[in-house]
Design an enzyme around this catalytic site. Structure first.
Site, PDB file in Angstrom:
ATOM      1  N   ASP A  79      -3.826  -9.280   6.194  1.00 29.14           N
ATOM      2  CA  ASP A  79      -2.483  -8.720   6.162  1.00 29.14           C
ATOM      3  C   ASP A  79      -2.385  -7.463   7.029  1.00 29.14           C
ATOM      4  OD1 ASP A  79       0.180  -8.507   5.480  1.00 29.14           O
ATOM      5  OD2 ASP A  79      -0.168  -7.682   3.480  1.00 29.14           O
ATOM      6  N   HIS A 111      -2.365  -2.698  -4.521  1.00 27.03           N
ATOM      7  CA  HIS A 111      -3.428  -3.698  -4.595  1.00 27.03           C
ATOM      8  C   HIS A 111      -4.611  -3.328  -3.716  1.00 27.03           C
ATOM      9  CE1 HIS A 111      -0.133  -4.987  -1.812  1.00 27.03           C
ATOM     10  NE2 HIS A 111      -1.113  -4.844  -0.947  1.00 27.03           N
ATOM     11  N   GLN A 122      -5.099 -10.281  -2.121  1.00 25.52           N
ATOM     12  CA  GLN A 122      -4.680  -8.913  -2.481  1.00 25.52           C
ATOM     13  C   GLN A 122      -4.473  -8.855  -3.996  1.00 25.52           C
ATOM     14  OE1 GLN A 122      -1.528  -9.205   0.487  1.00 25.52           O
ATOM     15  NE2 GLN A 122      -2.188  -7.276   1.419  1.00 25.52           N
ATOM     16  N   ARG A 165       2.363   7.141   3.152  1.00 27.55           N
ATOM     17  CA  ARG A 165       3.319   6.056   2.913  1.00 27.55           C
ATOM     18  C   ARG A 165       2.849   5.263   1.703  1.00 27.55           C
ATOM     19  NH1 ARG A 165       3.481   0.582   4.323  1.00 27.55           N
ATOM     20  NH2 ARG A 165       5.412  -0.275   5.157  1.00 27.55           N
ATOM     21  N   ASP A 173       2.730   2.331  -0.098  1.00 29.21           N
ATOM     22  CA  ASP A 173       3.017   0.941   0.244  1.00 29.21           C
ATOM     23  C   ASP A 173       3.420   0.146  -1.003  1.00 29.21           C
ATOM     24  OD1 ASP A 173       2.668  -1.353   2.194  1.00 29.21           O
ATOM     25  OD2 ASP A 173       1.226  -1.959   0.674  1.00 29.21           O
ATOM     26  N   GLU A 225       7.931   3.227   0.315  1.00 36.83           N
ATOM     27  CA  GLU A 225       8.202   1.961   1.004  1.00 36.83           C
ATOM     28  C   GLU A 225       8.782   1.011  -0.046  1.00 36.83           C
ATOM     29  OE1 GLU A 225       7.202  -2.099   2.884  1.00 36.83           O
ATOM     30  OE2 GLU A 225       6.014  -1.269   1.266  1.00 36.83           O
ATOM     31  N   HIS A 257       6.889  -3.397  11.533  1.00 33.83           N
ATOM     32  CA  HIS A 257       5.958  -4.527  11.656  1.00 33.83           C
ATOM     33  C   HIS A 257       6.326  -5.682  10.725  1.00 33.83           C
ATOM     34  CE1 HIS A 257       4.769  -2.409   8.127  1.00 33.83           C
ATOM     35  NE2 HIS A 257       3.883  -3.322   7.811  1.00 33.83           N
ATOM     36  N   ASP A 258       7.229  -5.422   9.780  1.00 28.44           N
ATOM     37  CA  ASP A 258       7.563  -6.447   8.789  1.00 28.44           C
ATOM     38  C   ASP A 258       8.781  -7.257   9.198  1.00 28.44           C
ATOM     39  OD1 ASP A 258       5.488  -6.182   6.969  1.00 28.44           O
ATOM     40  OD2 ASP A 258       6.416  -4.460   5.991  1.00 28.44           O
ATOM     41  N   ARG A 263       5.299 -12.796  11.096  1.00 25.82           N
ATOM     42  CA  ARG A 263       5.607 -11.386  11.375  1.00 25.82           C
ATOM     43  C   ARG A 263       4.828 -10.928  12.612  1.00 25.82           C
ATOM     44  NH1 ARG A 263       4.330  -8.470   5.789  1.00 25.82           N
ATOM     45  NH2 ARG A 263       2.603  -9.947   5.919  1.00 25.82           N
TER      46      ARG A 263
END
Ligand code: GLC
Length: 643
Positions: free
Chosen positions: A135, A178, A246, A276, A278, A320, A389-390, A514
């Site tokens: 990922d 995670h 994850q 950040r 996540d 995020e 990036h997503d 992505r």
């Protein structure tokens, strides 16, 4: 007054006489009762009291691990006030390896950032991760061990030191929800260690997983359907809301919180300014719920915040939370915790609405939605972005969509069709991400330039559409540069990078499109900026550079909640005003592909002066009216200032 402000007052009193240690003790004393409330609201069992005592000791120990230079910087940052709201902040996000090889490669590019005007970098994960699918590093094998493909810890410490010297701020991710299935806790869990199995949500049979599945949504329904994965070694099911590799951390266990706090401080101690958080909406899981945005997740985040503030008060948090508009704002903290959760949050609503406006050519849903979002706390700010990036999720408020006269399901389908090649007339070239036939939900991937039509236009060799695409790219960036908050440019967008289809040849990426918007930075194009004066990349680069310079020259663009959204009578034009003391700048953007006009009377009513009394900052020219109408060409943007 939030806790940061209280701590600022303490730090400024008799500063010379106070050691960093005594300031730490004062911060601990100031935050302690809130830490106590938050901790025991999550951990209510009698035996949890000992963990609270462990937490207090841990704070002391963690403070001792903070390098002296950073301890001193913390005090300077406290005294500097809300530095993150300044108009001087302009960010860029990147994968270090895809940008320029590794950490040292990144260091070589400091002059590039300086030229463009970037002073804040979001570096995506650089710590160790599993080989193969990982990922993009968001499956972590460690929280502070730098993966050798990026360099060494010394390289990174050296880099952050250099960045500090150059007034450059650095953000890293804290993958807080995670770990990878190779993380040391997961390894021990797999070996049968019950203590570590309790660091995750693990179950011997499907009873509880099945109950959870009744309400949990699926994040990656195509590549990782369901929310649990069976692990053969452990002979148990483990919760995996994202990918199968994850593993979701079990924050119901206070030990997990305390260990993760240490990991957080470890990250901060690398010299990082912004962290950040996540996927933080997922932090608390509860049967019978979506297990997103739960009140306990907020309590947990503020607990992290209050503890980090005691140890490293100069470091701030970015939420995020890519969730519904009215849920995002809650990550700044509500009620007694207002201003005590995250200082910054992604403005995912603005991002998604801008893409809606491009497809519909209208600003109406955007205006309605952003006007109804409650004002954020005074000390908070946004990260404004158009791409990252997503994927792009279509997180619109159904009530507002209905108020526009659209059916929410049909509208979503239209947007997906517009961007994913289903409408012949659409210039956009994107891909459908994780379409879920069960509910018709889908998201969009693709680079900004391709989604805005540049790829199609170049293929068709259609100069008019090329010009439109360039103007759209600049208009969209112009909005994030002037809307209150930190603009975050996604690396590659500054040179109008197109989709990268090479992911289809990579077996670790093929299941995750992505990667179409995660290209390698093209330094050949950058090298030509000075020579190829008229290429789309050059025009975009120079246009952005100019807008960044103008942002930094005008204090109205610092974020003090000084924004006013105006509902323009012309539904194609988005208008907002930024003000500071008696100065204002109005930003007008035409989302239509034809010229649109606004009547002079309306412009006067919102305070814009006419004749030679106002100028467009972008061109330096005064505003021209033809028969009492101001005309905006297709996708034109004006930054109007009275003079
Ligand atoms: C965040 C990241 C995304 C990742 C997910 C799981 O949303 O931005 O790339 O897949 O978290 O870690």
């Amino acid at each position: 007054m939030n806790q940061a402000e209280l701590l600022r007052i303490l730090a400024s009193r008799d500063q010379k006489k106070k050691s960093t240690q005594s300031l730490f003790e004062q911060r601990l004393a100031t935050n302690l009762s809130l830490i106590n409330t938050q901790f025991f609201s999550l951990y209510q069992e009698k035996e949890h009291k000992t963990y609270f005592l462990t937490l207090l000791e841990t704070l002391e120990t963690l403070f001792k691990t903070r390098p002296k230079e950073l301890q001193n910087q913390d005090i300077d940052r406290l005294n500097a006030g809300n530095w993150y709201q300044s108009e001087q902040m302009v960010g860029m996000q990147m994968y270090v390896d895809r940008f320029n090889k590794d950490i040292n490669g990144l260091k070589e590019k400091l002059p590039y950032f300086e030229d463009l005007g970037i002073n804040f970098l979001h570096l995506m994960p650089i710590t160790t991760r599993p080989a193969g699918e990982n990922d993009g590093g968001y499956a972590v094998n460690s929280y502070h061990e730098i993966d050798s493909k990026y360099g060494t810890k010394t390289d990174f410490l050296d880099f952050t030191k250099k960045a500090r010297k150059n007034d450059m701020f650095i953000m890293l991710d804290f993958v807080v929800n995670h770990t990878s299935d190779e993380f040391e806790w997961a390894q021990k869990a797999k070996e049968g260690n019950l203590h570590y199995q309790n660091y995750y949500y693990t179950y011997s049979d499907r009873h509880i997983p099945d109950e959870f599945e009744k309400t949990l949504p699926e994040i990656f329904p195509q590549s990782a359907p369901g929310n649990f994965t069976y692990n053969d070694e452990m002979e148990k099911w483990v919760m995996t809301c994202f990918n199968t590799y994850q593993w979701d951390l079990n924050y119901r266990n206070p030990e997990v919180f305390i260990e993760m706090l240490s990991n957080l401080v470890g990250l901060a101690n690398l010299g990082v300014d912004v962290i950040r958080f996540d996927a933080l909406a997922f932090l608390w899981k509860k049967l019978g719920t979506l297990s997103q945005n739960l009140p306990e997740a907020h309590t947990l985040i503020s607990l992290f915040r209050l503890c980090l503030q005691v140890v490293a008060p100069g470091v701030i948090l970015l939420a995020e939370a890519i969730v519904a508009p009215r849920n995002i704002i809650k990550y700044f903290g509500e009620g007694t915790l207002t201003g005590n959760e995250c200082e910054v949050a992604y403005n995912a609503s603005l991002m998604a609405l801008l893409w809606n406006s491009i497809a519909t050519k209208k600003a109406s849903l955007l205006v309605k939605s952003v006007s109804e979002i409650p004002t954020k706390p005074q000390d908070a700010t946004w990260v404004n972005y158009i791409r990252c990036h997503d994927d792009i999720g279509l997180g619109y408020d159904d009530d507002f969509v209905r108020a526009m006269g659209y059916d929410p399901t049909a509208h979503k389908q239209f947007i997906l069709n517009y961007y994913c090649g289903k409408l012949e007339w659409s210039p956009a070239k994107g891909l459908m991400f994780m379409y879920n036939p069960k509910n018709g939900d889908g998201r969009i991937t693709g680079s900004a330039a391709s989604l805005l039509g540049l790829e199609t236009a170049l293929e068709q060799k259609n100069d008019k559409i090329v010009d439109y695409a360039i103007t759209k790219i600049l208009m969209m960036h112009g909005i994030i540069l002037t809307y209150g908050g930190i603009p975050m440019i996604y690396a590659g967008d500054e040179i109008a990078t197109l989709n990268d289809y090479s992911y289809e040849q990579n077996e670790d990426h093929i299941n995750d499109n992505r990667w179409v918007n995660r290209p390698m930075q093209n330094w050949n194009i950058v090298a030509k900026i000075k020579t190829e004066k008229d290429s789309p990349s050059t025009t975009v680069y120079n246009g952005l550079k100019k807008m960044i310079r103008l942002r930094k020259e005008h204090t109205v663009f610092a974020d003090t909640n000084n924004i006013k959204i105006h509902g323009c009578p012309n539904e194609h034009i988005f208008v907002f005003q930024r003000s500071h003391e008696d100065e204002s700048v109005w930003v007008l953007s035409n989302f239509n592909e034809v010229t649109e006009t606004i009547n002079i009377g309306w412009l006067l009513s919102i305070g814009i002066l006419t004749g030679k009394n106002s100028i467009d900052l972008l061109t330096g020219e005064s505003i021209e009216f033809i028969q009492n109408e101001l005309a905006l060409k297709p996708y034109e943007q004006l930054w109007i200032k009275n003079i």
